[in-house]
Design a protein around this motif. Sequence first.
Motif, short mmCIF file in Angstrom:
data_model
loop_
_atom_site.label_atom_id
_atom_site.label_comp_id
_atom_site.label_asym_id
_atom_site.label_seq_id
_atom_site.Cartn_x
_atom_site.Cartn_y
_atom_site.Cartn_z
N PHE A 117 0.11 -3.17 -16.06
CA PHE A 117 -0.91 -2.16 -16.30
C PHE A 117 -1.47 -1.60 -15.00
O PHE A 117 -1.99 -2.32 -14.15
N GLY A 118 -1.35 -0.27 -14.82
CA GLY A 118 -1.94 0.41 -13.67
C GLY A 118 -1.23 0.18 -12.35
O GLY A 118 -1.71 0.64 -11.31
N LEU A 119 -0.11 -0.51 -12.37
CA LEU A 119 0.54 -0.89 -11.12
C LEU A 119 1.69 0.03 -10.76
O LEU A 119 2.22 0.77 -11.59
N THR A 120 2.07 -0.03 -9.50
CA THR A 120 3.32 0.57 -9.05
C THR A 120 4.24 -0.59 -8.68
O THR A 120 3.81 -1.73 -8.51
N SER A 121 5.52 -0.29 -8.53
CA SER A 121 6.49 -1.35 -8.24
C SER A 121 6.16 -2.08 -6.94
O SER A 121 6.43 -3.28 -6.79
N GLY A 207 -2.25 -0.17 -6.68
CA GLY A 207 -1.78 1.00 -7.42
C GLY A 207 -0.92 1.93 -6.59
O GLY A 207 -0.55 1.63 -5.45
N ALA A 208 -0.68 3.11 -7.15
CA ALA A 208 0.34 4.03 -6.63
C ALA A 208 0.13 4.44 -5.17
O ALA A 208 1.09 4.56 -4.41
N THR A 244 -4.65 0.44 1.96
CA THR A 244 -3.25 0.65 2.31
C THR A 244 -2.79 1.96 1.69
O THR A 244 -3.52 2.61 0.96
N THR A 245 -1.55 2.33 1.99
CA THR A 245 -0.91 3.43 1.26
C THR A 245 -0.26 2.82 0.02
O THR A 245 -0.74 1.81 -0.49
N GLN A 246 0.85 3.38 -0.44
CA GLN A 246 1.52 2.78 -1.60
C GLN A 246 2.13 1.43 -1.25
O GLN A 246 2.37 0.61 -2.13
N ILE A 247 2.34 1.19 0.05
CA ILE A 247 2.99 -0.06 0.47
C ILE A 247 2.11 -0.83 1.44
O ILE A 247 1.19 -0.28 2.07
N GLU A 248 2.39 -2.11 1.56
CA GLU A 248 1.80 -2.94 2.60
C GLU A 248 2.20 -2.37 3.95
O GLU A 248 3.34 -1.92 4.14
#
Length: 447
Positions: A117-121, A207-208, A244-248
């Motif tokens: 829920f609400g997550l990105t990969s 999230g995204a 962060t951005t979409q990634i670590e």
Amino acid sequence: MNLTTLNAISPIDGRYRNKIDELGAYFSEEALIKYRVKIEIEYFIALCQIPLPQLEDFDSKVFKDLRKIYQDFRTEDAIRIKDIESVTNHDVKAVEYFIKEKFDLLKLESYKEFIHFGLTSQDINNTAVPLSLKDAYENIYMPEILRLIEKLSSLSREWSSVSMLAKTHGQPASPTRLGKEVQVFVERIKQQLKLLNEVPFAAKFGGATGNFNAHKVAYPSNDWKAFGTHFVQNVLGLSHSFPTTQIEHYDHLAAFFDGLKRINTIIIDLDRDVWQYISMNYFKQKIKKGEVGSSAMPHKVNPIDFENSEGNLGLANALFEHLSAKLPISRLQRDLTDSTVLRNIGVPLGHTIISIKSTMKGLGKLLLNQEAFDKDLEDNWAVAAEAIQTILRREAYPDPYEALKGLTRTNSKIDQKSIAEFIDTLDVEEHIKEELKAITPHNYTGI
């Protein structure tokens, strides 16, 4: 073709697989899938514990059954997820669908949409990868490096009284002790290990684009930042990176790889020194019945363990260098290059473990050749000149350095007799001459 250790392309999956087989539980494709499943399950449980209104009636007794999904994870489960991925063409989405199938079996259909829920990969990948790395570091790497430290410490104690001729610039220098020279490597590794242990295993979860956008729009009154930090730090045992951005951003991961690289460099230095000592005949090596040192020269017992270690450490460091240089760089809010290279973090770890084991094996073969140490010292009485000129300086003797330079830079052999004859020519009191004559290459070893 069925994959075996004989037809594997990579030697860490082929020739050396038996040395690092345990790393498969952390860095294989199956392991990554299992860690993703674990993150998804624990995330769902954490949502139930907030609790969200739609999950308030979820029976906490079922948590045990949910955790069994990853605790009892089997190869067949990984194959099922890969089958789903062949349709979705998305590895993390395949994990979500797999867990939804498990929810159906547990009669939890009404709660399925709160999986992922609400997550990105990347919320899953950037927690699964550092968690697997942390586990491998603690369970595999640390025991190996601590065994190496203990072995070196034991040898340092065993050889603490062995005097040896030092070599600076490859030439005879002030004597030292073999145990002390080994202890240098012990301290170097310990210091770098201390720094390495201060680097957190950081994870992104937001999230995204890192802002909990989807979470916030669905439940605006919840403190999602606090939830994310609690989940990452208290549930998973990692350090929450925010913002962060979409990634670590991988800065800590880069520091971690740099730390491993520095320790590897110290072990390379050790390997080369011991290799050199073997070539100088300071050490002989235990002979194993039936073992061949050279295919052409029957007398040889090659220092292959130290050479194997050095070669594997070089490969490991080249990969660590690329990982630490590449991972912190991502175009704008993200690109996929990090995903590509992160799949390879087990490779340099594998080469590193192989190397440590090879160094350990080599150290276990060493046989001290005391005669070679003694002969080298006896052949180099000139190294006592530093001690003599220092005592003469203490006694305010005129130009002692120049006097000793004239003696020791001649082409004639410098030995105990010539040193004693030189001392007898000095205009100093008799007890000073006796003090000077008591100095030998064997006992002039400092503290």
